[in-house]
Design an enzyme around this catalytic site. Structure first.
Site, PDB file in Angstrom:
ATOM      1  N   HIS A  45      38.751  34.112  52.872  1.00  0.00           N
ATOM      2  CA  HIS A  45      38.636  34.006  54.182  1.00  0.00           C
ATOM      3  C   HIS A  45      38.435  35.491  54.811  1.00  0.00           C
ATOM      4  O   HIS A  45      38.882  36.468  54.171  1.00  0.00           O
ATOM      5  CB  HIS A  45      40.095  33.612  54.782  1.00  0.00           C
ATOM      6  CG  HIS A  45      40.414  32.177  54.747  1.00  0.00           C
ATOM      7  ND1 HIS A  45      39.898  31.414  55.757  1.00  0.00           N
ATOM      8  CD2 HIS A  45      41.108  31.504  53.866  1.00  0.00           C
ATOM      9  CE1 HIS A  45      40.385  30.053  55.398  1.00  0.00           C
ATOM     10  NE2 HIS A  45      41.056  30.182  54.363  1.00  0.00           N
TER      11      HIS A  45
ATOM     12  N   THR B   5      40.751  40.363  38.506  1.00  0.00           N
ATOM     13  CA  THR B   5      39.941  40.720  39.587  1.00  0.00           C
ATOM     14  C   THR B   5      38.479  41.010  39.160  1.00  0.00           C
ATOM     15  O   THR B   5      37.652  41.383  40.007  1.00  0.00           O
ATOM     16  CB  THR B   5      40.422  41.822  40.469  1.00  0.00           C
ATOM     17  OG1 THR B   5      40.535  42.980  39.597  1.00  0.00           O
ATOM     18  CG2 THR B   5      41.718  41.422  41.213  1.00  0.00           C
ATOM     19  N   LYS B   6      38.418  41.276  37.859  1.00  0.00           N
ATOM     20  CA  LYS B   6      37.038  41.344  37.208  1.00  0.00           C
ATOM     21  C   LYS B   6      36.956  40.749  35.909  1.00  0.00           C
ATOM     22  O   LYS B   6      37.674  40.019  35.337  1.00  0.00           O
ATOM     23  CB  LYS B   6      37.015  43.209  36.723  1.00  0.00           C
ATOM     24  CG  LYS B   6      37.130  44.030  37.974  1.00  0.00           C
ATOM     25  CD  LYS B   6      37.148  45.290  37.511  1.00  0.00           C
ATOM     26  CE  LYS B   6      37.147  46.181  38.861  1.00  0.00           C
ATOM     27  NZ  LYS B   6      37.095  47.794  38.438  1.00  0.00           N
TER      28      LYS B   6
ATOM     29  N   LYS C  93      43.444  44.084  24.092  1.00  0.00           N
ATOM     30  CA  LYS C  93      42.938  43.922  22.734  1.00  0.00           C
ATOM     31  C   LYS C  93      41.505  43.005  22.687  1.00  0.00           C
ATOM     32  O   LYS C  93      41.051  42.390  23.519  1.00  0.00           O
ATOM     33  CB  LYS C  93      44.045  42.712  22.087  1.00  0.00           C
ATOM     34  CG  LYS C  93      45.291  43.449  21.586  1.00  0.00           C
ATOM     35  CD  LYS C  93      46.194  42.458  20.830  1.00  0.00           C
ATOM     36  CE  LYS C  93      47.553  43.116  20.512  1.00  0.00           C
ATOM     37  NZ  LYS C  93      48.349  41.980  19.872  1.00  0.00           N
TER      38      LYS C  93
END
Length: 204
Positions: free
Chosen positions: A122, A174-175, A192
């Site tokens: 939003h 987030t990535k 890892k």
């Protein structure tokens, strides 16, 4: 130009069409849409299961596909209102998951419990309006084949998770996460990677 494109290009027609499909103030389709439109619009693979206590807020103006022998468990929510949702074959969408498009999930994926995968955000920039009334933005989430995501994780808009990656429980991704890797934490970081030369999972 098809009928859908014509409706979308004319604000009044679009408003009427949405009112016919969605009860005012709600974000789920009317019963007639679920009963008489969605079964013919959306694709379900052979042997796929959607449990009875799943909330399938899917609309005919976007796509929803569930692959063969895949399962959406109880108390999950699937919503394609702002973007297509594709779920591959032999994939498990666990208890209490929330899947909001645009999302593409591959084959043989395991999503544990209470995971949020949302391609929706939003707006908040206009301080004269509450975020709930501001324009939404979307970004495609892609989860490749053979991925395992631990319980209580969050996958944010625009993220791609590569093949055979593992996301530890409680992580916030987030990535992008590369294939054949393990990522954990908030924000999630790769700890890892699989070494094809030694056939071992090596710490980063």
């Amino acid at each position: 130009m098809g009928l859908t494109e014509q409706i979308k290009s004319k604000p009044l027609f679009k408003k009427i069409a949405l009112w016919m499909m969605i009860p005012p103030g709600q974000h789920k389709p009317r019963l007639w849409v679920k009963a008489f439109v969605n079964p013919f619009k959306h694709k379900r693979g052979k042997g796929s299961i959607i449990r009875h206590r799943t909330r399938t807020d899917v609309f005919p103006y976007n796509q929803f596909e569930l692959g063969a022998n895949s399962v959406i468990e109880d108390f999950a929510t699937v919503n394609n209102g702002v973007g297509d949702v594709f779920i591959g074959d032999r994939t498990i969408i666990g208890i209490g998951n929330v899947i909001i498009g645009p999302v593409k999930i591959g084959n043989d994926v395991m999503l544990a419990q209470n995971i949020v995968v949302s391609g929706l955000n939003h707006g908040y920039e206009d301080v004269t309006l509450p975020p709930s009334t501001q324009k939404v933005s979307t970004a495609q989430i892609t989860i490749a084949d053979n991925v395992w995501i631990g319980a209580n994780s969050v996958i944010t808009a625009g993220v791609t998770i590569g093949k055979h990656a593992v996301i530890g429980g409680g992580s916030v991704v987030t990535k992008d996460v590369p294939e054949y890797s393990v990522a954990v934490g908030n924000p999630a970081k790769v700890i890892k990677k699989y070494n094809s030369g030694t056939n071992t999972w090596d710490k980063v």
